[in-house]
Design an enzyme around this catalytic site. Structure first.
Site, PDB file in Angstrom:
ATOM      1  CG  ASP A  43      -2.167   0.866   1.003  1.00  0.00           C
ATOM      2  OD1 ASP A  43      -3.189   0.311   0.548  1.00  0.00           O
ATOM      3  OD2 ASP A  43      -2.110   2.089   1.251  1.00  0.00           O
ATOM      4  CB  VAL A  70       0.615   1.322  -7.864  1.00  0.00           C
ATOM      5  CG1 VAL A  70       0.599   0.195  -6.857  1.00  0.00           C
ATOM      6  CG2 VAL A  70      -0.490   2.331  -7.592  1.00  0.00           C
ATOM      7  CE1 TYR A 162     -13.003   4.062 -10.451  1.00  0.00           C
ATOM      8  CE2 TYR A 162     -15.275   3.614 -11.083  1.00  0.00           C
ATOM      9  CZ  TYR A 162     -14.153   3.301 -10.341  1.00  0.00           C
ATOM     10  OH  TYR A 162     -14.175   2.224  -9.487  1.00  0.00           O
ATOM     11  CE  LYS A 166     -11.378   1.092 -11.454  1.00  0.00           C
ATOM     12  NZ  LYS A 166     -10.374   0.218 -10.800  1.00  0.00           N
TER      13      LYS A 166
END
Length: 267
Positions: A43, A70, A162, A166
């Site tokens: 994380d 990330v 988004y 996605k």
């Protein structure tokens, strides 16, 4: 523990929770561990990774916590190297990082659009780049990417970036599945629908007059009459990562209480 994942190692990116309670990544990490896997909890927030690893440890599982960004390739590579050093191999790659920025293309700043690309689809590339060579050397593995129902339909929220990112996660998962099918690497993604996690209270509740209104609206929008939980997503992930799903790859699985089948509008 049922031990469906005994002797396997899972690296979970986004293993912390964005608030009190159970987020999708945190629940997935614990669910994998309850099935016998050793977990690398990754994380951005060290304390969040450590909290999840501690829960696993208290339940008798084995886990290490790693802080990583990330959006940075070197940071991802370092996390993967840590996992291999700790446990020797990586059998399961789980991606659970994402962000919602409200706004259509007119309202959305270019900075936020670029940030969505970097955080929502970028990690699928960076983690696959770092983990797949290890999976190829060991003869296979399973990848589980967390997408969203927003990848395939309008969900009532004006978050253009988004939807776009996605949808990219879905097709990136299919591409991984097809390219590496003969090498024993399976790749599937989960499309959560309306899930009651800490994230919605931080990133979605502002679209409503109150939190209570948000919860009521989201419950009403699901054919089953309620939002799902992080455990619904985690249980699907465990199945897709396990040998029970050994003939399943390239699937984008809706975990949504039937919402993807519904013709009703949600707003």
């Amino acid at each position: 523990m049922v031990d469906r994942l005994k002797s396997k190692t899972a690296i979970v990116f986004g293993a912390g929770s964005s608030g009190d309670g159970w987020g999708n990544g945190k629940a997935a990490a614990v669910a994998y561990a309850r099935e016998g896997a050793r977990i690398v909890c990754v994380d951005l927030v060290p304390e969040a990774a450590e909290e999840t690893a501690s829960i696993i440890g208290r339940e008798g599982g084995e886990a290490v916590a790693v802080a990583a960004d990330v959006t940075d390739t070197h940071s991802v590579e370092a996390a993967v190297a840590h996992a291999v050093t700790a446990f020797g191999h990586i059998d399961i790659l789980h991606n659970n990082v994402g962000v919602t920025h409200m706004g259509g293309p007119v309202e959305l700043t270019e900075e936020k659009f670029e940030a969505a690309l970097k955080l929502n689809i970028g990690p699928v590339y960076r983690t696959a780049k770092a983990v797949i060579p290890h999976m190829l050397r060991q003869g296979g593995g399973a990848i589980v990417n967390i997408s969203s129902l927003a990848a395939i339909r309008w969900t009532g929220y004006p978050y253009f970036a988004y939807y776009a990112t996605k949808a990219a996660v879905n097709q990136a998962t299919v591409a991984l599945a097809m390219q590496y099918a003969r090498q024993g690497i399976r790749a599937n993604c989960i499309m959560p629908g309306l899930i009651d996690t800490p994230l919605i209270y931080r990133q979605i509740s502002g679209q409503y007059a109150s939190v209570e209104e948000m919860v009521a609206a989201r419950n009403a929008a699901v054919p089953m009459g309620r939002m799902g939980t992080a455990w619904d997503v985690a249980n699907a992930a465990v199945f897709l990562a396990s040998d029970e799903a050994q003939f399943i790859t390239g699937v984008c699985l809706a975990v949504d209480g039937g919402q993807s089948c519904s013709v009703s509008e949600f707003h």
